[in-house]
Design an enzyme around this catalytic site. Structure first.
Site, PDB file in Angstrom:
ATOM      1  N   GLY A  99       4.203   0.568   2.181  1.00 34.91           N
ATOM      2  CA  GLY A  99       5.032  -0.418   1.771  1.00 34.91           C
ATOM      3  C   GLY A  99       5.520  -0.163   0.160  1.00 34.91           C
ATOM      4  N   GLY A 153       0.723  -1.234   0.093  1.00 34.98           N
ATOM      5  CA  GLY A 153       0.107  -0.090  -0.027  1.00 34.98           C
ATOM      6  C   GLY A 153       0.954   1.354   0.041  1.00 34.98           C
ATOM      7  N   HIS A 176       5.066   4.218  20.123  1.00 34.47           N
ATOM      8  CA  HIS A 176       4.657   5.142  18.859  1.00 34.47           C
ATOM      9  C   HIS A 176       3.031   5.422  19.460  1.00 34.47           C
ATOM     10  CE1 HIS A 176       4.826   6.882  15.068  1.00 34.47           C
ATOM     11  NE2 HIS A 176       4.174   5.862  14.376  1.00 34.47           N
ATOM     12  N   ASN A 190      -5.771  -5.969  13.015  1.00 34.70           N
ATOM     13  CA  ASN A 190      -4.374  -6.186  12.510  1.00 34.70           C
ATOM     14  C   ASN A 190      -3.826  -7.035  13.100  1.00 34.70           C
ATOM     15  OD1 ASN A 190      -4.599  -3.830  10.565  1.00 34.70           O
ATOM     16  ND2 ASN A 190      -3.681  -2.412  11.819  1.00 34.70           N
ATOM     17  N   ARG A 214      -9.726   1.781  18.999  1.00 31.20           N
ATOM     18  CA  ARG A 214      -8.302   1.228  19.147  1.00 31.20           C
ATOM     19  C   ARG A 214      -8.376  -0.240  19.221  1.00 31.20           C
ATOM     20  NH1 ARG A 214      -3.984   4.493  21.061  1.00 31.20           N
ATOM     21  NH2 ARG A 214      -1.946   3.263  20.924  1.00 31.20           N
ATOM     22  N   THR A 259       2.943  -1.978  10.820  1.00 28.44           N
ATOM     23  CA  THR A 259       1.684  -1.993  11.003  1.00 28.44           C
ATOM     24  C   THR A 259       1.368  -1.511  12.523  1.00 28.44           C
ATOM     25  OG1 THR A 259       1.467  -3.917   9.517  1.00 28.44           O
ATOM     26  CG2 THR A 259      -0.483  -3.282  11.050  1.00 28.44           C
ATOM     27  N   ASN A 260       0.297  -0.573  12.436  1.00 26.74           N
ATOM     28  CA  ASN A 260       0.115  -0.120  13.849  1.00 26.74           C
ATOM     29  C   ASN A 260      -0.993  -0.909  14.558  1.00 26.74           C
ATOM     30  OD1 ASN A 260       1.415   2.372  14.722  1.00 26.74           O
ATOM     31  ND2 ASN A 260       0.856   3.067  12.632  1.00 26.74           N
ATOM     32  N   ARG A 312      -6.214   3.314  10.956  1.00 22.96           N
ATOM     33  CA  ARG A 312      -7.136   3.632  11.739  1.00 22.96           C
ATOM     34  C   ARG A 312      -8.323   4.574  10.810  1.00 22.96           C
ATOM     35  NH1 ARG A 312      -8.125   5.306  17.710  1.00 22.96           N
ATOM     36  NH2 ARG A 312      -5.897   5.673  17.798  1.00 22.96           N
TER      37      ARG A 312
HETATM   38  N1  APR Z   1      -1.552  -9.795   3.495  1.00 25.38           N
HETATM   39  C1  APR Z   1      -0.876  -8.994   2.633  1.00 25.38           C
HETATM   40  N2  APR Z   1      -1.274  -7.515   2.665  1.00 25.38           N
HETATM   41  C2  APR Z   1      -2.593  -7.354   3.309  1.00 25.38           C
HETATM   42  C3  APR Z   1      -3.120  -8.191   4.021  1.00 25.38           C
HETATM   43  C4  APR Z   1      -2.605  -9.523   4.269  1.00 25.38           C
HETATM   44  N3  APR Z   1      -3.494 -10.346   5.033  1.00 25.38           N
HETATM   45  N4  APR Z   1      -4.238  -7.440   4.529  1.00 25.38           N
HETATM   46  C5  APR Z   1      -4.042  -6.094   4.177  1.00 25.38           C
HETATM   47  N5  APR Z   1      -3.062  -6.060   3.131  1.00 25.38           N
HETATM   48  C6  APR Z   1      -2.464  -5.185   2.497  1.00 25.38           C
HETATM   49  C7  APR Z   1      -3.673  -4.082   1.695  1.00 25.38           C
HETATM   50  O1  APR Z   1      -4.065  -4.847   0.747  1.00 25.38           O
HETATM   51  C8  APR Z   1      -2.924  -2.852   1.528  1.00 25.38           C
HETATM   52  O2  APR Z   1      -2.331  -2.762   0.289  1.00 25.38           O
HETATM   53  O3  APR Z   1      -1.844  -3.935   3.332  1.00 25.38           O
HETATM   54  C9  APR Z   1      -2.061  -2.684   2.517  1.00 25.38           C
HETATM   55  C10 APR Z   1      -1.716  -1.709   3.587  1.00 25.38           C
HETATM   56  O4  APR Z   1      -1.854  -0.336   2.825  1.00 25.38           O
HETATM   57  P1  APR Z   1      -2.720   0.691   3.148  1.00 25.38           P
HETATM   58  O5  APR Z   1      -4.155   0.676   3.271  1.00 25.38           O
HETATM   59  O6  APR Z   1      -2.371   1.942   1.770  1.00 25.38           O
HETATM   60  O7  APR Z   1      -2.224   1.459   4.385  1.00 25.38           O
HETATM   61  P2  APR Z   1      -0.592   2.152   4.697  1.00 25.38           P
HETATM   62  O8  APR Z   1      -0.938   3.670   4.566  1.00 25.38           O
HETATM   63  O9  APR Z   1       0.417   1.578   3.838  1.00 25.38           O
HETATM   64  O10 APR Z   1      -0.579   1.792   6.099  1.00 25.38           O
HETATM   65  C11 APR Z   1      -0.075   0.468   6.562  1.00 25.38           C
HETATM   66  O11 APR Z   1       1.333   1.120   8.206  1.00 25.38           O
HETATM   67  O12 APR Z   1       1.830   3.074   9.275  1.00 25.38           O
HETATM   68  C12 APR Z   1       1.153   1.901   9.420  1.00 25.38           C
HETATM   69  O13 APR Z   1      -0.868   2.639  10.407  1.00 25.38           O
HETATM   70  C13 APR Z   1      -0.376   2.152   9.245  1.00 25.38           C
HETATM   71  O14 APR Z   1      -0.925   0.101  10.146  1.00 25.38           O
HETATM   72  C14 APR Z   1      -1.009   0.821   8.910  1.00 25.38           C
HETATM   73  C15 APR Z   1       0.303   0.289   7.873  1.00 25.38           C
END
Ligand code: APR
Length: 312
Positions: A13, A10, A174, A94, A87, A118-119, A81
């Protein structure tokens, strides 16, 4: 060539993938649950290679087999979130996602060093450590670098000095109870306590604590990703190049700072084995109290996760 796999392609990543490629220090694999998305982003990143001049391999996949041989695995999979979400909702969702990811990491990248993003990330470190069974040095969380970089920026702006001259240290979990340490924060070696008034420092500390929230408020959907991705890159680089950077990281404590069985942000030397060493600073009573309070919040969330798990 070293290999870094990023689970969750996402905002955070994929941006970390780009920054790692631009540093040319590792091949990058993006993994996501959404079909086609990591492949699409990896292909797009490869199209940029002639212009951005990186030669490292980049792949996108939905198959965990492709993370085999990773030196570092970064976990960003999960939900940010959303309004109306408690929370504990986020914690439960997560923890399940990250627990599932960790099982795959254990199977396919059993020798990797894991950086958890991940948070709520300090709690997610407990989830990963338990699911993988990896030794404590190979599971750490990314937060302190991010919190410190925000503090550095605010100090540099306040003083009108170059960013590179400011070194800051933020410890603790954090969250809103993170522990910025002005005593260990300096501009070219001069402690900021000699350059700024206590009121000004307090204002900058408050802005640092709310740095992430400020961005969530502006974006409306999702949370910060450029600065988090930059912070991941800093940590991953230290590990894959084994350059022993001294950075704040969420590390598993067994007695350090009088804390036990808890992940919390502390100064750590990062190298090829992950957390090579946790440094114990001589904290004042107030600093120690703040660190213990922050660790207490993490421990309370860990207890909540264990309770939820027990009810399943
Ligand atoms: N396996 C692999 N990927 C997954 C899974 C899973 N089981 N579940 C969700 N994902 C992927 C989603 O498809 C998405 O592409 O995780 C990605 C998360 O990306 P975003 O929704 O863009 O979130 P992002 O802003 O990248 O934040 C991700 O990092 O900083 C922390 O608080 C934030 O917990 C959050 C995490």
């Amino acid at each position: 060539m070293k290999k870094v796999s990023i689970i969750g392609a996402g905002h955070v990543g994929a941006t970390a993938g780009l920054y790692l490629l631009e540093k040319r220090i590792a091949d990058v694999v993006l993994v996501d649950i959404v079909e086609g998305m990591p492949q699409g982003k990896a292909t797009d990143l490869s199209h940029a290679a002639p212009l951005r001049k990186y030669l490292n391999k980049i792949a996108g996949t939905n198959d965990y087999k492709d993370i085999a041989g990773s030196d570092v695995v970064v976990i960003t999979a999960g939900l940010p979130r959303k309004p109306g979400m408690s929370r504990s909702d986020l914690l439960g969702i997560n923890a399940k996602i990250v627990g599932g990811v960790a099982e795959q990491v254990k199977t396919y990248a059993p020798d990797a060093v894991v950086i958890v993003v991940t948070n709520p990330l300090d709690v997610m470190c407990h989830v990963v450590k338990e699911a993988t069974g990896f030794p404590k040095n190979r599971v750490m969380g990314m937060a302190g670098v991010l919190d410190s970089t925000r503090f550095r920026l605010f100090i540099a702006r306040e003083l009108g000095v170059h960013l590179s001259d400011v070194v800051a240290l933020v410890l603790g979990g954090h969250g809103d109870d993170m522990v910025p340490l002005p005593r260990y924060t300096s501009v070219s070696g001069i402690p900021i306590t000699e350059l700024l008034s206590p009121e000004t420092i307090e204002r900058l500390v408050a802005r640092t604590r709310k740095g992430g929230g400020e961005i969530v408020g502006l974006l409306k959907e999702g949370s910060a990703f450029y600065a988090p991705a930059s912070s991941i890159t800093e940590m991953a680089e230290a590990i894959v190049l084994n350059i022993r950077r001294l950075l704040p990281a969420s590390a598993y404590l067994e007695g350090e700072y009088g804390l036990n069985d808890v992940y919390v942000g502390v100064p750590a030397i990062l190298g090829e084995n992950g957390v090579e060493k946790v440094l114990e600073l001589d904290l004042t009573d107030a600093e120690r109290k703040a660190l213990h309070a922050s660790a207490g919040s993490v421990a309370a969330n860990v207890a909540q996760w264990k309770e939820m798990k027990g009810k399943e």
